[in-house]
Enzyme design. Structure first.
Site, PDB file in Angstrom:
ATOM      1  N   LYS A   1      -4.137   4.993  -3.982  1.00 26.36           N
ATOM      2  CA  LYS A   1      -3.997   5.098  -2.510  1.00 26.36           C
ATOM      3  C   LYS A   1      -5.367   5.363  -1.882  1.00 26.36           C
ATOM      4  O   LYS A   1      -6.390   4.995  -2.472  1.00 26.36           O
ATOM      5  CB  LYS A   1      -2.953   6.165  -2.153  1.00 26.36           C
ATOM      6  CG  LYS A   1      -1.660   5.966  -2.957  1.00 26.36           C
ATOM      7  CD  LYS A   1      -0.487   6.753  -2.474  1.00 26.36           C
ATOM      8  CE  LYS A   1       0.709   6.440  -3.363  1.00 26.36           C
ATOM      9  NZ  LYS A   1       1.943   7.042  -2.908  1.00 26.36           N
TER      10      LYS A   1
ATOM     11  N   ASN B   1      -1.773   3.737  -8.818  1.00 20.81           N
ATOM     12  CA  ASN B   1      -2.067   3.451  -7.411  1.00 20.81           C
ATOM     13  C   ASN B   1      -2.791   4.656  -6.821  1.00 20.81           C
ATOM     14  O   ASN B   1      -2.166   5.681  -6.548  1.00 20.81           O
ATOM     15  CB  ASN B   1      -0.740   3.174  -6.679  1.00 20.81           C
ATOM     16  CG  ASN B   1      -0.919   3.023  -5.185  1.00 20.81           C
ATOM     17  OD1 ASN B   1      -2.030   2.893  -4.687  1.00 20.81           O
ATOM     18  ND2 ASN B   1       0.197   3.039  -4.457  1.00 20.81           N
TER      19      ASN B   1
ATOM     20  N   HIS C   1       3.995  -2.305  -0.631  1.00 20.96           N
ATOM     21  CA  HIS C   1       4.168  -0.872  -0.891  1.00 20.96           C
ATOM     22  C   HIS C   1       4.853  -0.217   0.313  1.00 20.96           C
ATOM     23  O   HIS C   1       4.594  -0.580   1.463  1.00 20.96           O
ATOM     24  CB  HIS C   1       2.811  -0.206  -1.161  1.00 20.96           C
ATOM     25  CG  HIS C   1       2.978   1.188  -1.659  1.00 20.96           C
ATOM     26  ND1 HIS C   1       3.164   2.247  -0.808  1.00 20.96           N
ATOM     27  CD2 HIS C   1       3.049   1.686  -2.916  1.00 20.96           C
ATOM     28  CE1 HIS C   1       3.334   3.347  -1.529  1.00 20.96           C
ATOM     29  NE2 HIS C   1       3.259   3.028  -2.816  1.00 20.96           N
TER      30      HIS C   1
ATOM     31  N   GLU D   1       4.376   2.437   1.840  1.00 20.73           N
ATOM     32  CA  GLU D   1       3.477   2.970   2.881  1.00 20.73           C
ATOM     33  C   GLU D   1       2.957   1.853   3.782  1.00 20.73           C
ATOM     34  O   GLU D   1       2.752   2.055   4.977  1.00 20.73           O
ATOM     35  CB  GLU D   1       2.327   3.756   2.223  1.00 20.73           C
ATOM     36  CG  GLU D   1       2.822   5.104   1.698  1.00 20.73           C
ATOM     37  CD  GLU D   1       2.125   5.600   0.453  1.00 20.73           C
ATOM     38  OE1 GLU D   1       1.000   5.162   0.152  1.00 20.73           O
ATOM     39  OE2 GLU D   1       2.725   6.453  -0.250  1.00 20.73           O
TER      40      GLU D   1
ATOM     41  N   GLU E   1      10.509   1.197  -6.253  1.00 19.67           N
ATOM     42  CA  GLU E   1      10.054   2.525  -5.848  1.00 19.67           C
ATOM     43  C   GLU E   1      10.941   3.066  -4.735  1.00 19.67           C
ATOM     44  O   GLU E   1      10.737   2.740  -3.554  1.00 19.67           O
ATOM     45  CB  GLU E   1       8.609   2.442  -5.324  1.00 19.67           C
ATOM     46  CG  GLU E   1       7.620   1.908  -6.329  1.00 19.67           C
ATOM     47  CD  GLU E   1       6.204   2.373  -6.002  1.00 19.67           C
ATOM     48  OE1 GLU E   1       5.659   3.164  -6.780  1.00 19.67           O
ATOM     49  OE2 GLU E   1       5.666   1.974  -4.955  1.00 19.67           O
TER      50      GLU E   1
HETATM   51  P1  PGA Z   1       3.868   8.900  -6.449  1.00 20.95           P
HETATM   52  O1  PGA Z   1       3.567   7.487  -5.744  1.00 20.95           O
HETATM   53  O2  PGA Z   1       3.765   8.673  -7.946  1.00 20.95           O
HETATM   54  O3  PGA Z   1       2.820   9.819  -5.949  1.00 20.95           O
HETATM   55  O4  PGA Z   1       5.245   9.295  -6.066  1.00 20.95           O
HETATM   56  C1  PGA Z   1       4.010   6.283  -6.297  1.00 20.95           C
HETATM   57  C2  PGA Z   1       3.573   5.125  -5.429  1.00 20.95           C
HETATM   58  O5  PGA Z   1       3.524   5.289  -4.203  1.00 20.95           O
HETATM   59  O6  PGA Z   1       3.257   4.016  -5.930  1.00 20.95           O
END
Ligand code: PGA
Length: 257
Positions: A13, A11, A100, A102, A170
């Site tokens: 982002k 991902n 997700h 976020e 997650e």
């Molecule tokens: P991270 O993010 O590996 O940077 O902790 C995982 C995600 O948000 O899918």
């Protein structure tokens, strides 16, 4: 023993420009070595880069697939800024992330919206990587499973075709923080999610659905996490932007299929 093919997602982002896309594909992604009978690799760059990424992957006959980071809860129409499931299918993007943390915490997406996104994706034949996970306060008050199962139920009540679903557990406290859940903590939640799905959807669905872990996965913890019985792969954020992603993909060899 697992009947499930390992699933490794990256991902990205809101990171990277076209220059990064090109250099990361040519230096890391195009050199990944994996047996696609045993492992599936899916990367999610920003949506405006998907078409370019698709073209670049096709040029080298890559087995790496693409995912959108988000999908609209609506069909085509007056929804400024949204990308629909149909438009992703039209571009032959096989996967989308939904739910997700976020999207939930920064953009206010609730379980109902995530459920609608699951439904619309199913209707259009798009595979979903459906994210769920508790916050630190939930874990500290022993509400981890309550929160995760509520989020899961909002998704599963909209699913008819489970072959098009990957669940990503997650824990929010582990995302981007460098604090990974221990392999035992992650296994415990994954096992309970699978048990819940078995009761709700039957043994066949529960034994086949991939439940992947996300939250500070790196090349240093991937091997021990993947060896756990109910951990079928990863959703990798920060580390998917770095060369170490290749070693994370390599961890599929530690899974007893
Ligand atoms: P991270 O993010 O590996 O940077 O902790 C995982 C995600 O948000 O899918």
């Amino acid at each position: 023993m697992s009947l499930r093919k390992v699933f490794i997602g990256g991902n990205w982002k809101s990171n990277g420009d076209i220059k990064f896309l090109k250099s990361h594909l040519s230096s890391v992604i195009n050199n990944l070595k994996f047996d696609n009978n045993k492992c599936e690799v899916v990367i999610a760059p920003v949506s405006i880069h998907l078409a370019t990424a698709k073209q670049l992957l096709a040029e080298v006959n890559s087995k790496v697939q693409l995912a959108s980071q988000n999908v609209s809860a609506y069909n085509e129409g007056a929804y400024t800024g949204e990308v629909t499931a149909n438009q992703l299918v039209d571009l032959q993007i096989p996967f989308t992330l939904i739910g997700h943390s976020e999207r939930r915490s920064i953009f206010g997406e609730d379980d109902k919206t995530v459920g609608t996104k699951a439904k619309i994706s199913q209707d259009k034949g798009l595979n979903v990587i459906a994210c769920i996970g508790e916050q630190l306060k939930d874990r500290e008050s022993n509400n981890t499973m309550k929160v995760c199962l509520t989020q899961l139920d909002a998704i599963s009540s909209n699913i008819k075709d489970w072959s098009k679903v990957v669940i990503a557990y997650e824990p929010v406290w582990a995302i981007g923080t460098g604090k990974t859940a221990s392999k035992e903590q992650a296994q415990e939640v994954h096992q309970q999610l699978r048990n819940h799905l078995e009761k709700q959807q039957g043994k066949d669905v529960a034994s086949k659905v991939r439940i992947i872990y996300g939250g500070s996965v790196t090349e240093s913890n991937a091997n021990e996490l993947i060896a756990m019985q109910d951990i079928d792969g990863f959703l990798v954020g920060g580390a998917s932007l770095k060369p170490g992603f290749a070693q994370i993909v390599d961890s599929f060899k530690n899974k007893k299929l």
